[in-house]
Design a protein around this motif. Structure first.
Motif, short mmCIF file in Angstrom:
data_model
loop_
_atom_site.label_atom_id
_atom_site.label_comp_id
_atom_site.label_asym_id
_atom_site.label_seq_id
_atom_site.Cartn_x
_atom_site.Cartn_y
_atom_site.Cartn_z
N GLY A 1 0.82 -1.22 0.00
CA GLY A 1 0.00 0.00 0.00
C GLY A 1 0.85 1.25 0.00
N VAL A 2 1.54 1.49 -1.11
CA VAL A 2 2.43 2.65 -1.24
C VAL A 2 1.61 3.95 -1.26
CG1 VAL A 2 3.99 3.84 -2.85
CG2 VAL A 2 4.31 1.40 -2.36
N GLN A 3 0.56 3.97 -2.03
CA GLN A 3 -0.38 5.10 -2.23
C GLN A 3 0.22 6.28 -2.97
OE1 GLN A 3 -2.78 3.58 -1.81
NE2 GLN A 3 -2.73 2.37 0.04
N SER A 4 1.47 6.69 -2.64
CA SER A 4 2.07 7.81 -3.37
C SER A 4 3.57 7.84 -3.10
CB SER A 4 1.45 9.13 -2.89
OG SER A 4 2.04 10.21 -3.57
N PHE A 5 4.32 8.44 -4.07
CA PHE A 5 5.73 8.71 -3.81
C PHE A 5 5.90 10.22 -3.60
CE2 PHE A 5 6.10 4.59 -5.99
CZ PHE A 5 6.90 3.92 -5.07
N ASP A 6 4.86 10.87 -3.12
CA ASP A 6 4.89 12.31 -2.85
C ASP A 6 4.57 12.49 -1.36
OD1 ASP A 6 4.15 14.97 -2.46
OD2 ASP A 6 3.30 15.18 -4.46
N GLU A 7 5.55 13.04 -0.64
CA GLU A 7 5.40 13.17 0.83
C GLU A 7 4.15 13.94 1.22
OE1 GLU A 7 6.99 11.10 3.21
OE2 GLU A 7 8.83 11.75 2.21
N LYS A 8 3.83 15.00 0.43
CA LYS A 8 2.65 15.84 0.78
C LYS A 8 1.37 15.00 0.68
CE LYS A 8 3.26 19.29 -1.98
NZ LYS A 8 3.87 19.99 -2.90
N VAL A 9 1.29 14.17 -0.36
CA VAL A 9 0.10 13.34 -0.55
C VAL A 9 -0.02 12.32 0.58
CG1 VAL A 9 -0.99 11.63 -2.07
CG2 VAL A 9 0.04 13.67 -3.05
N LEU A 10 1.11 11.69 0.95
CA LEU A 10 1.09 10.71 2.04
C LEU A 10 0.61 11.37 3.33
CD1 LEU A 10 4.40 8.67 1.54
CD2 LEU A 10 2.05 7.99 0.98
N ASP B 1 1.04 16.50 -13.30
CA ASP B 1 2.49 16.28 -13.33
C ASP B 1 2.98 15.57 -12.07
OD1 ASP B 1 2.79 17.27 -15.81
OD2 ASP B 1 3.34 19.29 -15.18
N SER B 2 2.45 15.99 -10.91
CA SER B 2 2.95 15.35 -9.68
C SER B 2 2.48 13.90 -9.63
CB SER B 2 2.52 16.13 -8.43
OG SER B 2 1.13 16.13 -8.30
N TRP B 3 1.28 13.63 -10.17
CA TRP B 3 0.81 12.23 -10.23
C TRP B 3 1.68 11.41 -11.18
CZ3 TRP B 3 -1.04 8.03 -8.53
CH2 TRP B 3 -1.65 7.06 -9.35
N LEU B 4 2.03 12.02 -12.32
CA LEU B 4 2.89 11.28 -13.26
C LEU B 4 4.26 11.00 -12.65
CD1 LEU B 4 1.99 12.88 -16.74
CD2 LEU B 4 1.43 10.58 -15.92
N ASP B 5 4.73 11.92 -11.78
CA ASP B 5 6.01 11.66 -11.09
C ASP B 5 5.90 10.40 -10.23
OD1 ASP B 5 7.45 13.67 -12.11
OD2 ASP B 5 7.14 15.06 -10.43
N THR B 6 4.76 10.27 -9.53
CA THR B 6 4.56 9.07 -8.71
C THR B 6 4.53 7.84 -9.59
OG1 THR B 6 3.57 9.90 -6.67
CG2 THR B 6 2.67 7.86 -7.49
N LYS C 1 5.96 7.45 -12.48
CA LYS C 1 7.32 7.18 -13.01
C LYS C 1 8.15 6.46 -11.95
CE LYS C 1 7.42 11.10 -16.03
NZ LYS C 1 7.58 12.55 -15.99
N GLN C 2 8.03 6.92 -10.71
CA GLN C 2 8.80 6.25 -9.64
C GLN C 2 8.32 4.82 -9.46
OE1 GLN C 2 10.36 8.25 -6.26
NE2 GLN C 2 9.12 10.07 -6.69
N ALA C 3 7.01 4.63 -9.59
CA ALA C 3 6.46 3.28 -9.42
C ALA C 3 7.00 2.34 -10.50
CB ALA C 3 4.94 3.32 -9.45
N VAL C 4 6.93 2.75 -11.76
CA VAL C 4 7.34 1.83 -12.83
C VAL C 4 8.86 1.59 -12.82
CG1 VAL C 4 5.36 2.37 -14.31
CG2 VAL C 4 7.53 3.51 -14.70
N ALA C 5 9.59 2.50 -12.18
CA ALA C 5 11.04 2.30 -12.09
C ALA C 5 11.36 1.01 -11.32
CB ALA C 5 11.71 3.50 -11.41
N PHE C 6 10.46 0.55 -10.49
CA PHE C 6 10.68 -0.71 -9.75
C PHE C 6 10.19 -1.93 -10.54
CE2 PHE C 6 10.10 2.48 -6.32
CZ PHE C 6 11.35 2.37 -5.75
#
Ligand code: SF4
Length: 375
Positions: free
Chosen positions: A119-128, A169-174, A176-181
């Motif tokens: 349950g990662v939910q986001s790679f954005d600290e503000k969203v978490l 854009d911030s969602w696409l950043d998340t 991008k980080q997700a698919v990097a794994f």
């Protein structure tokens, strides 16, 4: 009905803290875990001869990763003692990144869990922080990396979009980080605010805005395009997999009227046109079982018309869609003749396609899947 292989769901109704958007049934009174487990084992015995064999086991919640490896092992030992599993079952556990370390993950592999959902939910600290999650971005990253190092080759990540002040854009950043794994599976859920949750109440009080319909549509389409470009199959409204064989075997049962047994408080089951669900209270669940009764809150038998509507609604949320011949045999409805006018219109609008005997939504159709079922 066509015979389909059943799945087993086990609801672990405990969380360390409640996320303010969450509507799932769970409690933060962890002292009830031992009594709950004893009741769960008895509930398994009560269903012993029904539903065999399972080809999927899904340990969900709540937060199953709050249990110790020994407790999780005892659940799977009881599952194997009371039920038959096929030789290569899909066994999934839902986890919170905060609970994942190498020793826990090694134990999960040893006890036979072969699919991990994080349950990662986001790679954005503000969203978490807005979502009230108890893990940081750093912890999420290490949880995914450690899962891979522990040898999991079927990893799913859960992500949420449509959070206030999040932009594309911030969602696409998340993403991008997700698919990097290179996770095998991704679930991307739009934030929904149920009225009784703390976030739902704050929203109703006007404390924040959420994206409107047009922006939600854009989130959906960008997600689909980005992940399909990255090699993922958009196989259900919220779900993506790196190939059909990596789609969640268990979750697909909910979409095609396969039988499933749900154990634990608030868990739902379905078999032979009958649906039933357990009491949404750990105390009531334990009390009923200790008195020798099934902890069922309510049950309903679905008429053919209800099953047909459900099959249409659920099938059109999947990229595979409905196999028309099977639909006709199972639900006594020839969609091609009975709904011809509407199907022609939806095809012209580019929302559905009919090919090789299947009726299925296009990528645009998936974005408005709920309205497609009104045909
Ligand atoms: S950890 Fe999961 S189940 Fe528990 S409150 Fe948060 S979202 Fe809900």
């Amino acid at each position: 009905m066509v015979s389909k292989i059943p799945g087993l769901y086990i609801h672990i109704p405990f969380c360390l803290s409640k996320c303010p958007y969450c509507d799932f049934y769970s409690s933060t009174s962890l002292s009830a875990i031992p009594d709950f487990l004893n009741a769960l084992f008895k509930e398994m015995e009560m269903y012993r001869s029904r539903f065999n064999p399972f080809d999927s086991v899904y340990i969900g919640g709540g937060t199953p990763s709050l249990l110790s490896p020994e407790q999780l092992e005892s659940i799977l030992v009881r599952v194997r003692r009371n039920f038959n599993l096929i030789s290569n079952p899909e066994i999934t556990i839902e986890t919170n990144p905060a609970d994942l370390n190498r020793s826990f993950l090694d134990s999960m592999r040893e006890i036979g869990i072969n699919r991990i959902n994080i349950g990662v939910q986001s790679f954005d600290e503000k969203v978490l922080s807005f979502l009230g999650r108890r893990h940081s971005v750093k912890k999420a990253i290490s949880a995914v990396e450690t899962s891979r190092k522990a040898g999991f080759c079927n990893i799913g990540l859960d992500l949420i979009y449509g959070v206030p002040e999040q932009n594309i854009d911030s969602w696409l950043d998340t993403l991008k980080q997700a698919v990097a794994f290179s996770p095998e599976h991704l679930s991307c859920y739009q934030l929904t605010l149920e009225t009784k949750t703390p976030l739902g109440k704050r929203y109703q009080a006007g404390e924040f805005l959420i994206p409107g319909e047009a922006l939600q549509y854009e989130f959906f389409m960008k997600t689909s395009e980005f992940l399909e470009d990255a090699g993922y199959l958009h196989y259900e409204v919220s779900n993506f997999a790196r190939g059909t064989e990596l789609a969640s075997r268990h979750n697909q049962k909910y979409w095609d009227h396969s039988p499933y047994l749900g154990l634990g408080p608030a868990a739902h089951s379905f078999q032979d046109n009958r649906r039933w669900w357990n009491r949404r209270s750990i105390d009531q669940y334990i009390t009923a079982i200790n008195a020798g009764n099934l902890p069922v809150e309510e049950a309903e038998t679905l008429a053919i018309e209800q099953l047909r509507l459900e099959a249409l609604y659920l099938g059109l949320r999947t990229r595979k869609g409905l196999y028309l011949e099977e639909f006709k045999n199972q639900y006594h409805c020839d969609l091609l003749t009975e709904k011809k006018k509407m199907l022609d219109k939806l095809q012209e609008e580019g929302l559905i396609s009919i090919q090789n005997g299947y009726l299925y939504p296009t990528q645009t159709g998936l974005a408005v899947a709920d309205s497609l079922s009104l045909i």
